[in-house]
Design an enzyme around this catalytic site. Sequence first.
Site, PDB file in Angstrom:
ATOM      1  N   GLY A  46      66.140  51.581-104.083  1.00 23.38           N
ATOM      2  CA  GLY A  46      67.321  51.047-103.396  1.00 23.38           C
ATOM      3  C   GLY A  46      68.357  52.115-103.136  1.00 23.38           C
ATOM      4  O   GLY A  46      69.568  51.853-103.218  1.00 23.38           O
ATOM      5  N   GLY A  98      75.013  51.761-101.243  1.00 25.68           N
ATOM      6  CA  GLY A  98      75.634  51.221-102.442  1.00 25.68           C
ATOM      7  C   GLY A  98      75.439  52.078-103.672  1.00 25.68           C
ATOM      8  O   GLY A  98      75.517  53.313-103.638  1.00 25.68           O
ATOM      9  N   GLY A 107      72.765  52.721-105.388  1.00 27.23           N
ATOM     10  CA  GLY A 107      71.614  53.610-105.348  1.00 27.23           C
ATOM     11  C   GLY A 107      71.917  54.907-104.631  1.00 27.23           C
ATOM     12  O   GLY A 107      71.519  55.989-105.084  1.00 27.23           O
ATOM     13  N   SER A 162      73.281  43.364-114.993  1.00 28.27           N
ATOM     14  CA  SER A 162      74.580  42.878-114.529  1.00 28.27           C
ATOM     15  C   SER A 162      75.214  42.019-115.615  1.00 28.27           C
ATOM     16  O   SER A 162      74.504  41.409-116.432  1.00 28.27           O
ATOM     17  CB  SER A 162      74.391  42.038-113.252  1.00 28.27           C
ATOM     18  OG  SER A 162      75.539  41.263-112.973  1.00 28.27           O
ATOM     19  N   TYR A 176      69.865  34.545-109.549  1.00 28.12           N
ATOM     20  CA  TYR A 176      70.311  35.931-109.747  1.00 28.12           C
ATOM     21  C   TYR A 176      70.543  36.206-111.230  1.00 28.12           C
ATOM     22  O   TYR A 176      70.065  37.219-111.763  1.00 28.12           O
ATOM     23  CB  TYR A 176      71.593  36.179-108.967  1.00 28.12           C
ATOM     24  CG  TYR A 176      72.179  37.561-109.178  1.00 28.12           C
ATOM     25  CD1 TYR A 176      71.533  38.688-108.686  1.00 28.12           C
ATOM     26  CD2 TYR A 176      73.372  37.739-109.879  1.00 28.12           C
ATOM     27  CE1 TYR A 176      72.054  39.963-108.887  1.00 28.12           C
ATOM     28  CE2 TYR A 176      73.904  39.003-110.080  1.00 28.12           C
ATOM     29  CZ  TYR A 176      73.239  40.110-109.582  1.00 28.12           C
ATOM     30  OH  TYR A 176      73.760  41.366-109.781  1.00 28.12           O
TER      31      TYR A 176
END
Length: 297
Positions: free
Chosen positions: A19, A23, A25, A142, A168
């Site tokens: 990724g 962002g 990554g 997260s 999520y």
Amino acid sequence: MHPWRQVPPQHGRTVVVTGAGGGLGLETARALAGAGARVVMAVRSVERGERAAADLRDLPGQVEVRLLDVADLGSVRAFARRLVDDGVRPDVLVNNAGVMATPFGRSPDGVELQLATNHLGHFVLANLLLPHLRDRVVVVSSNAHRAGRLELDDLDWTRRGYSPMGAYAQSKLCNLLFLAELQRRLTVAGSTLRATGAHPGSTHTAITSQTGNRVATAVGAFGHRLVGMPAWQGALPVLFAATMDVPGNSYLGPHRLGGMQGWPVPVGRSQAAGDPALARALWERSEELSGVGFGAA
């Protein structure tokens, strides 16, 4: 301040970042290349990845862009095979790619999309690359993992009413359970590799733009603008987990406002995330779903 000033020199080291097209990554790749590493930017769109990499070409390290869709296990296998065939032995794998609160969907392998992207694809990638890694696997989770409820017999939400944020949170809980069980297996095997984890707190990136709901997207974007850190600062816990001499199963995140802002420190995790029986059960279920075992056994 350039973010790579926060990490030790990385000359001679190779890092794979999933990724890496934008962002967290991209900022992780930028900092590592700035510190001298060879960075393999694993991206779903090579065209987008090449545009992102153009800004990194003048840094001390080297960057290369390779195709990887972590939601597609065929793509994961092909990426790992090409990397090995090309003689690349990464020091570090940063499992960063992710989606957040997306509408219900399934991966090419029939797995609920957030679980496939955030957990299962990275589970497979890490195990395929374990025999070739030199240092560590970094798992990006997260704070949302604290709201996660893992239903091993309903991972695809066929019996529960689908909840974008619930799915999520479940996937982020899976990240930490994978982290703990991977480190346990490495230790039992007598491996010198380690698994570390991190979360970015509240960081202003485009991840909230994938909800498919204009109100939810707007609220998420406003919240990140209000309290969120810039992407380079949100990437610091990931960078520390990738480069600092921290123990296996360490979990790093921002130090204040309940982990939403600040600088990298060791942070806690939910009771469920520390459940060894649940971690082993998820590992076994992940093997069933993917056909890939520990160290690609």
